[in-house]
Design a protein around this motif. Structure first.
Motif, mmCIF file in Angstrom:
data_model
loop_
_atom_site.group_PDB
_atom_site.id
_atom_site.type_symbol
_atom_site.label_atom_id
_atom_site.label_comp_id
_atom_site.label_asym_id
_atom_site.label_seq_id
_atom_site.Cartn_x
_atom_site.Cartn_y
_atom_site.Cartn_z
ATOM 1 N N LYS A 1392 44.898 44.755 40.455
ATOM 2 C CA LYS A 1392 46.055 44.561 39.582
ATOM 3 C C LYS A 1392 46.923 43.517 40.048
ATOM 4 C CE LYS A 1392 45.502 49.315 37.862
ATOM 5 N NZ LYS A 1392 46.217 50.657 37.768
ATOM 6 N N LEU A 1393 47.264 43.798 41.237
ATOM 7 C CA LEU A 1393 48.168 42.664 41.850
ATOM 8 C C LEU A 1393 47.374 41.154 41.857
ATOM 9 C CD1 LEU A 1393 49.474 44.730 45.084
ATOM 10 C CD2 LEU A 1393 50.862 43.939 42.839
ATOM 11 N N HIS A 1394 46.180 41.256 41.888
ATOM 12 C CA HIS A 1394 45.641 39.753 42.199
ATOM 13 C C HIS A 1394 45.504 39.401 40.874
ATOM 14 C CE1 HIS A 1394 42.999 36.734 43.764
ATOM 15 N NE2 HIS A 1394 42.426 36.841 42.608
ATOM 16 N N LEU A 1395 45.246 40.440 39.631
ATOM 17 C CA LEU A 1395 45.419 39.732 38.341
ATOM 18 C C LEU A 1395 46.749 39.327 37.854
ATOM 19 C CD1 LEU A 1395 43.728 41.962 35.423
ATOM 20 C CD2 LEU A 1395 46.164 41.122 35.139
ATOM 21 N N VAL A 1396 47.638 39.904 38.292
ATOM 22 C CA VAL A 1396 49.011 39.395 38.048
ATOM 23 C C VAL A 1396 49.476 38.257 38.693
ATOM 24 C CG1 VAL A 1396 51.659 39.912 38.467
ATOM 25 C CG2 VAL A 1396 50.027 41.761 37.573
ATOM 26 N N SER A 1397 48.695 38.049 39.837
ATOM 27 C CA SER A 1397 48.958 36.593 40.386
ATOM 28 C C SER A 1397 48.361 35.387 39.771
ATOM 29 C CB SER A 1397 48.657 36.753 42.165
ATOM 30 O OG SER A 1397 47.198 36.744 42.018
ATOM 31 N N ARG A 1398 47.206 35.717 39.268
ATOM 32 C CA ARG A 1398 46.388 34.787 38.532
ATOM 33 C C ARG A 1398 47.215 34.478 37.209
ATOM 34 N NH1 ARG A 1398 42.218 32.266 41.109
ATOM 35 N NH2 ARG A 1398 41.021 33.811 42.552
ATOM 36 N N MET A 1399 47.672 35.465 36.535
ATOM 37 C CA MET A 1399 48.136 35.206 35.404
ATOM 38 C C MET A 1399 49.509 34.435 35.489
ATOM 39 S SD MET A 1399 47.877 38.702 32.944
ATOM 40 C CE MET A 1399 48.513 38.144 31.633
ATOM 41 N N GLY A 1401 50.323 32.365 37.889
ATOM 42 C CA GLY A 1401 50.239 30.931 38.577
ATOM 43 C C GLY A 1401 50.503 31.058 39.985
ATOM 44 N N GLN A 1402 50.323 32.438 40.652
ATOM 45 C CA GLN A 1402 50.751 32.505 42.141
ATOM 46 C C GLN A 1402 49.664 31.872 42.934
ATOM 47 O OE1 GLN A 1402 53.971 33.125 42.389
ATOM 48 N NE2 GLN A 1402 54.163 33.524 40.161
ATOM 49 N N PRO A 1403 49.765 31.498 44.295
ATOM 50 C CA PRO A 1403 48.422 31.343 44.984
ATOM 51 C C PRO A 1403 47.830 32.649 45.403
ATOM 52 C CG PRO A 1403 50.635 30.250 45.867
ATOM 53 C CD PRO A 1403 51.063 31.271 44.767
ATOM 54 N N PRO A 1404 46.464 32.731 44.899
ATOM 55 C CA PRO A 1404 45.803 34.136 45.145
ATOM 56 C C PRO A 1404 45.834 34.518 46.547
ATOM 57 C CG PRO A 1404 44.088 32.573 44.807
ATOM 58 C CD PRO A 1404 45.670 31.868 44.631
ATOM 59 N N THR A 1405 46.303 35.724 46.795
ATOM 60 C CA THR A 1405 46.146 36.538 48.296
ATOM 61 C C THR A 1405 45.665 37.702 48.076
ATOM 62 O OG1 THR A 1405 48.594 37.074 47.951
ATOM 63 C CG2 THR A 1405 48.202 35.070 49.083
ATOM 64 N N PRO A 1406 45.160 38.352 49.031
ATOM 65 C CA PRO A 1406 44.615 39.700 49.177
ATOM 66 C C PRO A 1406 45.667 40.629 49.246
ATOM 67 C CG PRO A 1406 44.050 38.901 51.263
ATOM 68 C CD PRO A 1406 44.702 37.549 50.477
ATOM 69 N N THR A 1407 46.741 40.411 49.470
ATOM 70 C CA THR A 1407 47.862 41.311 49.738
ATOM 71 C C THR A 1407 48.758 41.322 48.223
ATOM 72 O OG1 THR A 1407 49.217 39.919 51.172
ATOM 73 C CG2 THR A 1407 47.584 41.441 52.090
ATOM 74 N N THR A 1408 49.964 42.029 48.593
ATOM 75 C CA THR A 1408 50.844 41.834 47.334
ATOM 76 C C THR A 1408 51.622 40.415 47.256
ATOM 77 O OG1 THR A 1408 51.592 44.223 47.889
ATOM 78 C CG2 THR A 1408 53.025 42.933 46.545
ATOM 79 N N PRO A 1409 51.483 39.899 46.118
ATOM 80 C CA PRO A 1409 52.019 38.590 46.168
ATOM 81 C C PRO A 1409 53.321 38.423 46.321
ATOM 82 C CG PRO A 1409 51.389 39.191 43.925
ATOM 83 C CD PRO A 1409 50.750 40.434 44.922
ATOM 84 N N MET A 1411 56.012 36.676 44.667
ATOM 85 C CA MET A 1411 56.010 35.959 43.267
ATOM 86 C C MET A 1411 56.994 34.481 43.447
ATOM 87 S SD MET A 1411 54.236 37.823 41.144
ATOM 88 C CE MET A 1411 54.740 37.896 39.740
ATOM 89 N N THR A 1412 56.565 33.656 43.015
ATOM 90 C CA THR A 1412 57.331 32.308 42.738
ATOM 91 C C THR A 1412 57.873 32.652 41.238
ATOM 92 O OG1 THR A 1412 55.751 31.123 44.205
ATOM 93 C CG2 THR A 1412 57.384 29.868 42.577
ATOM 94 N N ALA A 1413 59.130 32.469 41.078
ATOM 95 C CA ALA A 1413 59.794 32.667 39.819
ATOM 96 C C ALA A 1413 59.196 31.598 38.724
ATOM 97 C CB ALA A 1413 61.181 32.904 39.832
ATOM 98 N N ALA A 1414 59.230 32.108 37.355
ATOM 99 C CA ALA A 1414 58.639 31.176 36.496
ATOM 100 C C ALA A 1414 59.915 29.905 36.451
ATOM 101 C CB ALA A 1414 58.723 31.755 35.106
ATOM 102 N N SER A 1415 61.225 30.481 36.418
ATOM 103 C CA SER A 1415 62.129 29.180 36.511
ATOM 104 C C SER A 1415 62.001 28.252 37.768
ATOM 105 C CB SER A 1415 63.454 29.695 36.837
ATOM 106 O OG SER A 1415 63.632 30.332 37.766
ATOM 107 N N GLN A 1416 61.435 28.622 38.799
ATOM 108 C CA GLN A 1416 61.208 27.661 39.952
ATOM 109 C C GLN A 1416 60.023 26.814 39.584
ATOM 110 O OE1 GLN A 1416 60.869 29.638 43.635
ATOM 111 N NE2 GLN A 1416 59.999 27.658 44.580
ATOM 112 N N GLN A 1417 58.973 27.436 39.127
ATOM 113 C CA GLN A 1417 57.772 26.708 38.632
ATOM 114 C C GLN A 1417 58.218 25.652 37.482
ATOM 115 O OE1 GLN A 1417 54.339 29.196 37.230
ATOM 116 N NE2 GLN A 1417 54.829 30.624 39.206
ATOM 117 N N LEU A 1418 58.926 26.154 36.553
ATOM 118 C CA LEU A 1418 59.578 24.980 35.451
ATOM 119 C C LEU A 1418 60.274 23.898 36.152
ATOM 120 C CD1 LEU A 1418 60.241 27.418 32.799
ATOM 121 C CD2 LEU A 1418 58.665 25.696 32.601
ATOM 122 N N ARG A 1419 61.199 24.003 37.344
ATOM 123 C CA ARG A 1419 61.786 23.208 37.935
ATOM 124 C C ARG A 1419 60.931 22.136 38.444
ATOM 125 N NH1 ARG A 1419 65.504 27.284 39.018
ATOM 126 N NH2 ARG A 1419 64.593 27.657 40.978
#
Length: 1551
Positions: A1392-1399, A1401-1409, A1411-1419
């Motif tokens: 589930k955590l991996h699914l969220v990281s994929r949705m 746009g986070q770098p996929p990791t085997p552990t709890t991601p 999270m890079t905030a959407a605002s930072q991604q937009l900037r």
């Protein structure tokens, strides 16, 4: 011809066949036969000469008509003469020879005469003899026992005579048994199979395939008819199942003939089958076979043809059964075909889905659902051929949709008939009628809804984050939708206004099309501008829709032009400049009056003039801040609009002013940048006065200068090109003084430019000017005829040749000057004059002592000749000079001056390309002639064989002197022509004699090329006798013996590659070589001879002939046993012997099963000689491949592991590791766990690999083999072995390959990961429980499926088969894999955590991601890179929108299954990230206006926005409606005001 017999025949006799016949009949009866024979000889000679010189068939028509008139004559003497056997034989062989080399239609008349001679001969016995001779010849050609290479004409004759029933299949069978000894005792079906497969083998030649197919159709139809009617015993047992098996087996032998079988066998069968019984039985045979990867290839084309013939029905949900005469396609079968990995299968499947017998037949609901499911993967496919095939079928799909809708609408609008009491029963077939209004409404609604869906789908393919493939495919499909007519049979020349209205009324459509005019890819920009250019004025001047702020499309385009020009000026990039220019060109087209258009052009010129003034004042800052190429390009796109109109006198003056201003701008910018582009090294040149300009480097200055000249030259070419228009009042022709100035300017530019890209463009403009000199007097009769501009330019070009320094090896623009002058096809200067002048300059001798190399007219002349042959405008005329130029080029190779030799070599390559073409692959070129195909028509170049002979003779004379290099360079082209095209028959013996002499050359490469060339002489029967003659002439000369051995090996290799059976030759070659060793003393002292000798026997072993080299022969060859590793006692040449002896030892040990001996030799080699060790390891899988016993496999595994543990070179360990991985894969695939190494051995191997030196090759080998090793551990564990921490090992390995598949790694590493995953999943599929330990490896597999390289994706798709249990293309495999992960791991928090990281746009990791905030991604996404040369994305395949949607579907499935909970950590993270992202989007939309080329047009910003909205949709679907819904509604309001991208707003509205 007998001169006395025709001495009285004047020219008027030979006007036509009628005059000839009348004259013969007017002669005395006793001399008529003699005269007729003499006339025949003369006409036959004339017919041959006519073909040779011009290719026309007038003389052949005259010959055949004369014979036909004699055959019909009442004169019995002439009639019987026309049917005589010698005459028919002469005509038959005349046809065979010339139809093969230089065919034309008139030759078919010869076949008609032969038909009459065999079927209507007054003497039946003579007719039988003629028929037998023809049969014997053509069947010999088919069976490959004929000594002449006349395949095309022979098959043409066989087809024609079978069609005309001059003989039948029984005659062919009888003759085939006589000619082919292997078929003499075969049963009937086996004999026909042999004959058919002889025809199949001819299908490998593209020019023979149609005729071979026709002959096969004769066989199939004839046998089927005979078997159905019991007409002959030869057809007993023949069925369509037998036919299907023949076709299938032929395809398995050579998959390259798939299209040939379809087009030339299957298509004629279906087209010629009037009662459709044969076609239906063939369909049932294919449809009833077992479905495998091999059978699919032919099954699909057959079903496709059946569907077009009305014999195959689409799958449907309707309960009404189909007639028994139809084959119904299963839904599951089509679904499998549409996602199948094979490109040809997918193309055929799509054709099968959309094709039908008529375009008015409705689609079934199942067919439309399949289209909706699979269209996206077709549009995104990387293969351009598949996309183009799909687009061709898409046109048919759109036409069919429109035709169906049109028919349904007409049916509903027709008058009702109250007398109809009962609806007619529905008919199956292409013209099926509707049962009533209800059915018509249903059909109309279904297809209209699909058409709307399809247009929405195409709009979705144009979003900013989509790939180039999706963009260009969708644009081409939209163009088809606009142009395809609504009614069956309608022409595609009118625009569909309903589609125009659908696009123009939706500003989202307009937004994506405007944005695509600034796309990085030129064809995308072009397609978008063409599409918009189809809109009529009444549409562009109307309001564009509610989302466009009530602006018209014209006003929106004006705003877009301002933004585009600002962006182009900011970045200076070529794509931005071209996009802005296309926008201005579109604006000019949309403007409704000439005055508005001319004002727009004038404004563009004014802006250009201002920029050029800045460049003249300060070039450095202008190059950074004020690029001019966009302005020049804008004028180029606007000018065709102006040129199409006619003008008044007042308006014409304004147009002429535009001409003058444009030329002035082009001239000014040329003088401003001339010093940059004319420097001898422009790529690294930065003028001293510009070195202090901040931010300016050589790339910026060179880009500015080149693009300025490139676009200005394109503009000048377009403007002077108006002279091609038909003279009429008001046509905007350029003034004559402007035309002359443009020609002079481009001449000067070509004469001094050194930038290759710049003079390539300018050469096109100068070529246009030269061609238009012929139009100038037509348009402007007042121009003085004595003013020969072309002559002046030609003389200037000659002056450049004679005076200009040789600054580049290709003479810069001088060759283009000459080629341009010749392209005018003028009388003065004529082609012959120019060519002879260049030839005279080129052949002038020069010595090193006489020149310093700075002024060599010969270089320019040779390069100019080369350009003439390369130019499509002059190469045809130059063909008659090819042989003499070949001689000149070869003589240039003997020059003392390197520059002249180099230009001679370049010229030779171009001449060979003219002779043999340029469309061959490197492998085809290297392999040489196949002994069958006609590569060069020597009759077309009658002097060519003499030139080749002369080159061989002259080079042979020099080879005896000291200058070896020059002689070798001179002989190679001549040898290469013969090697690739085969020898001319007339000069075969003489050529053989000269080439044989080169086998004794002291230069190795000369011997090798000579041996490969002689191989083309020895591809027919009796080649061993030729080798024997070569050996007899060797006279114990070591070099010559080496050349003969090379020839022997090349012949064997070539015949084996061509599919020939060389097994019967093994014994004779072995005896010959063994005898040679006994007689030739150099064998005992020359390692090269020993190596070449062993290489032949190693070749035999690789082909399956083991044990031919006896111990006695080996001891005779070698004075003592040669070690397999080089030592100080051996010279460097013995390295070759070591390699061959090592290979031989591997085959010897494989034959005897001596694994201990193999280990001893390999370990010895690893200690001393890396190359030898690698060769032995490479040979082991080939030599030991058939040894499948467990003992051998275990011992080989031990050997490979032992080599990996030695401190030897990484290359050796890498090869051993690869061998080990392949061997383990085979053991796992065969499910033989007892043959696997132990856990301890694997652990020791892994430890050894980690400790030793590692290079990139070994690293990739370790990664690739790691999948096999970890699969072995898993397999051993399933068998009960105790393996500590296996779960952790599997997870660690999964994490390792996931790290290696990262896009920042090189291709080799990522491809090794894909191979490792394939080995792993194939190995564990039988026992895997698919629990949590497999998740990291499965996620790495998913990453491989979305890799940037198609090879990695395809390898990953093969790996995925073991997981998803189906073969699929990578996009479909990724969909299935995500569904598999959701099914098996949906309850894991890790997944589930991996699914969220994929949705998110986070770098996929085997552990709890983290999270890079959407605002930072937009900037980060909005940080625009305005550098001139922007860095390319690492992965252009990934579409973030597609990825997010794929994982969103998985989340929705988890919600539906009740697995997803709001209390999960993954759910909390997703909600927090989404809310923050929605808030940021609302803030941005409120602060920044958008619109075309706005902030959401950036693909990265758009992707983040879509990601946020899709996450919001997922949350809404899971019940999180409160805060998310409020922010979504707020975003819709501010987004509409800010004109945010329509695709985003549509997603908001759906929420």
């Amino acid at each position: 011809m007998e001169p006395t017999a025709l001495s009285e025949a004047g020219p008027d006799v030979f006007v036509n066949a009628n005059t000839i016949s009348r004259w013969v009949l007017s002669q005395p009866a006793e001399s008529q036969l003699e005269i007729a024979q003499a006339l025949f000889e003369k006409l036959l000679e004339d017919a041959s000469q006519a073909r040779q010189s011009s290719g026309n068939g007038h003389a052949c028509v005259k010959l055949c008509s004369f014979i036909q008139q004699c055959a019909k004559s009442k004169n019995e003497i002439l009639k019987y003469w026309a049917f005589t056997e010698p005459l028919s034989r002469r005509l038959f062989h005349f046809y065979l020879e010339w139809c093969e080399h230089d065919p034309h239609r008139a030759l078919r008349l010869v076949l008609d005469i032969l038909v009459v001679s065999t079927t209507e001969n007054p003497s039946p016995e003579v007719g039988r003899e003629i028929r037998e001779h023809i049969l014997d010849t053509v069947v010999s050609i088919v069976a490959r026992v004929s000594t002449t290479q006349l395949t095309k004409s022979g098959l043409q004759c066989l087809d024609h005579l079978l069609t005309k029933r001059s003989f039948d299949l029984d005659d062919v069978a009888r003759k085939y048994r006589e000619i082919q000894p292997s078929a003499a005792g075969l049963p009937s079906l086996s004999m026909w199979r042999s004959f058919a497969f002889d025809l199949f083998t001819w299908m490998k030649l593209s020019y023979v395939s149609p005729l071979a197919g026709k002959c096969l159709v004769h066989v199939i139809r004839g046998l089927d008819y005979a078997a159905s009617n019991n007409a002959t015993a030869e057809a007993d047992g023949f069925t369509m199942e037998v036919c299907q098996k023949w076709l299938q087996d032929a395809l398995m032998q050579d998959r390259n003939i798939l299209d040939d079988i379809k087009n030339y066998v299957l298509v004629p069968i279906f087209k010629s089958d009037r009662d459709r019984s044969l076609s239906l039985r063939l369909l049932e045979a294919f449809n009833g076979q077992e479905l495998t990867d091999q059978t699919i290839l032919l099954q699909l084309p057959t079903l496709e043809l059946g569907k077009k013939s009305g014999l195959v029905e689409e799958p449907s949900n309707e309960s009404e059964p189909s007639p028994s005469s139809l084959v119904v396609l299963p839904n599951t079968l089509l679904n499998k075909f549409l996602e199948y990995p094979s490109l040809s299968v997918r193309s055929s499947a799509f054709s099968l889905l959309v094709s039908t017998q008529a375009t008015t037949k409705p689609f079934s609901d199942v067919a439309l659902d399949l289209l909706k499911k699979h269209l996206a993967s077709y549009h995104a496919d990387y293969d351009a051929k598949l996309r183009n095939e799909m687009l061709g079928l898409t046109k048919y799909l759109i036409r069919r949709l429109k035709n169906i809708i049109s028919v349904a609408e007409r049916s509903l609008s027709g008058p009702a008939n109250p007398n109809d009491q009962q609806p007619a029963r529905k008919r199956f077939g292409p013209e099926a009628a509707y049962k009533g209004d209800d059915e018509a409404n249903e059909v109309l609604g279904r297809h209209a809804a699909f058409l709307i869906w399809y247009m929405d789908f195409l709009k979705g393919e144009l979003i900013p984050s989509a790939s180039y493939q999706r963009h260009i495919t969708a644009l081409k499909a939209i163009l088809m939708a606009l142009k395809v007519g609504k009614h069956a049979g309608a022409a595609d020349d009118a625009i569909d206004m309903e589609i125009v209205s659908l696009i123009s009324s939706d500003f989202t459509w307009m937004r994506v099309l405007f944005d695509l005019m600034m796309d990085p890819f030129d064809d995308v920009r072009e397609s978008a501008s063409i599409l918009l250019g189809l809109f009529p004025h009444e549409v562009v001047e109307a309001p564009a829709g509610p989302d466009s702020g009530s602006k018209t499309l014209l006003e929106s385009l004006r705003d877009f032009c301002l933004r585009a020009q600002a962006l182009a000026d900011r970045t200076g990039r070529a794509d931005h400049g071209d996009g802005a220019a296309r926008a201005h060109g579109l604006l000019c087209k949309w403007l409704s009056t000439k005055e508005l258009q001319m004002n727009l052009v004038s404004n563009i010129i004014q802006g250009l003039e201002d920029k050029i003034s800045k460049a003249e004042a300060d070039l450095g800052h202008a190059a950074i801040e004020n690029p001019v190429h966009a302005n020049f390009a804008a004028l180029s796109y606007a000018w065709p609009v102006l040129a199409k109109a006619t003008y008044s006198d007042v308006q014409l003056e304004g147009v002429r002013d535009i001409h003058r201003r444009v030329f002035a701008c082009s001239e000014r910018i040329w003088f401003a940048v001339k010093h940059v582009l004319c420097d001898d090294s422009p790529e690294g040149h930065l003028p001293e006065e510009l070195e202090e300009v901040e931010g300016l480097d050589t790339k910026d200055l060179l880009s500015y200068s080149f693009r300025a000249i490139h676009e200005s030259s394109n503009l000048l070419r377009l403007m002077v090109g108006t002279l091609r228009l038909t003279p009429a009042p008001g046509v905007p022709f350029p003034p004559p003084e402007i035309f002359k100035s443009v020609g002079s300017l481009t001449f000067d530019q070509l004469a001094c430019l050194r930038h290759r890209g710049a003079f390539s463009t300018v050469s096109l403009t100068f070529t246009t000017c030269c061609q238009l000199t012929q139009n100038l007097l037509v348009v402007y009769p007042e121009v003085a005829a004595s003013e020969n501009l072309l002559r002046g330019w030609y003389q200037g070009a000659i002056d450049c040749i004679m005076t200009q320094a040789s600054t580049t090896r290709r003479s810069a623009g001088i060759p283009s000057l000459i080629a341009a002058v010749l392209s005018a096809n003028a009388e003065s200067p004529s082609f012959e004059e120019v060519f002879h002048t260049l030839e005279e300059i080129g052949k002038k001798d020069v010595r090193m002592s006489e020149t310093d190399g700075s002024n060599l007219p010969q270089v320019h002349a040779l390069n100019s000749l080369r350009e003439i042959f390369r130019s499509s405008l002059s190469s045809k005329k130059a063909e008659s000079f090819l042989a003499t130029t070949l001689h000149l080029a070869a003589n240039s190779l003997k020059s003392e001056v390197w520059a002249i030799r180099n230009c001679g070599l370049l010229l030779l390559r171009s001449l060979i390309d003219c002779l043999l073409g340029t469309g061959e692959s490197k492998a085809t070129i290297e392999s040489g002639w196949d002994g069958v195909s006609i590569r060069i028509s020597y009759s077309k170049y009658p002097t060519l064989p003499g030139v080749i002979l002369g080159l061989l003779q002259s080079a042979g004379e020099v080879l005896g002197e000291a200058s070896h290099t020059a002689a070798a360079e001179a002989v190679f082209p001549a040898l290469d022509i013969i090697r690739r095209a085969g020898p001319p028959e007339e000069n075969r013996a003489e050529l053989w004699k000269h080439i044989e002499g080169y086998l004794g050359s002291r230069i190795w490469h000369v011997r090798e090329i000579a041996a490969k060339t002689l191989c083309s002489f020895l591809l027919q029967e009796g080649w061993i006798a030729g080798i024997e003659r070569l050996l007899e002439n060797s006279e114990n000369d070591a070099n010559r013996l080496h050349g003969v051995l090379l020839t022997t090996r090349f012949v064997l290799e070539r015949k084996a590659n061509l599919g020939g059976d060389i097994k019967p030759d093994w014994a004779r070659v072995t005896t010959l070589l063994e005898g040679l060793v006994q007689k030739a003393s150099p064998f005992r002292t020359c390692p090269l001879l020993q190596a070449a000798y062993l290489e032949i026997f190693n070749l035999f072993s690789s082909l399956g002939a083991h044990g031919l080299l006896t111990e006695a022969a080996l001891s005779s060859l070698l004075p003592g046993d040669i070690p397999v590793s080089a030592t100080d006692s051996y010279a460097s040449a013995s390295a070759l012997l070591n390699l061959q002896r090592a290979t031989n030892l591997v085959y010897e040990t494989a034959l005897s099963g001596d694994t201990s001996g193999l280990r001893s030799w390999v370990l010895s080699a690893t200690r001393n000689d890396t190359d030898t060790a690698c060769r032995m390891l490479e040979s082991i899988p080939v030599a030991w491949g058939s040894s499948q016993s467990g003992k051998f496999r275990q011992e080989l595994c031990t050997l490979y592991a032992q080599v990996c543990g030695l401190p030897t070179a990484p290359e050796v360990r890498a090869q051993a590791l690869l061998n080990l991985g392949d061997l383990l894969d085979n053991v796992l695939r065969d499910q033989q766990p007892e043959q696997l190494p132990s856990v301890k051995e694997i652990d020791q191997l892994w430890a050894n690999l980690q400790e030793a030196e590692i290079n990139p090759t070994l690293s990739c080998a370790i990664i690739g083999t790691s999948g096999s090793l970890i699969a072995v551990l898993s397999c051993l564990h399933s068998q009960g072995a105790d393996i500590p921490n296996l779960d952790q090992r599997l997870r660690s390995w999964g994490a390792m390959v996931a790290d290696c598949i990262d896009i920042d790694n090189d291709f080799d590493t990522r491809f090794a990961v894909a191979q490792a995953l394939q080995s792993f999943f194939v190995g564990v599929r039988a026992h895997a429980a698919w629990d949590a330990k497999y998740l990291p490896a499965l996620l790495a597999l998913y990453d491989s499926l979305i890799d940037d390289d198609d090879e990695v994706r395809e390898a990953a798709a093969l790996a995925a088969v073991s997981v998803i249990d189906r073969s699929a293309v990578p996009p479909a495999a990724a969909d299935h894999l995500v569904a598999f992960l959701r099914t098996h791991f949906g309850g894991l928090e890790e997944f589930k955590l991996h699914l969220v990281s994929r949705m998110t746009g986070q770098p996929p990791t085997p552990t709890t991601p983290n999270m890079t905030a959407a605002s930072q991604q937009l900037r980060q996404a909005m940080d625009f890179d305005d550098a001139l040369f922007a860095a390319e994305e690492q992965n252009l395949y990934i579409d973030e929108v597609r990825e997010t949607r794929r994982w969103k579907l998985a989340l929705q499935a988890l919600v539906a299954d009740g697995i997803w909970s709001e209390t999960d950590e993954a759910a909390r993270q997703l909600k927090a990230w989404t809310l923050e992202g929605l808030g940021c989007l609302v803030q941005l939309a409120g602060e920044k206006a958008d619109g075309p080329l706005g902030w959401t047009s950036d693909q990265h910003v758009f992707a983040v926005g879509v990601r946020v909205l899709l996450c919001a949709a997922a949350l809404v679907g899971s019940g999180e409606c409160g805060e998310v819904q409020e922010l979504v509604e707020e975003l819709e309001g501010v987004g509409r005001v800010a004109r945010v991208h329509g695709s985003l707003l549509e997603m908001v509205r759906r929420l």
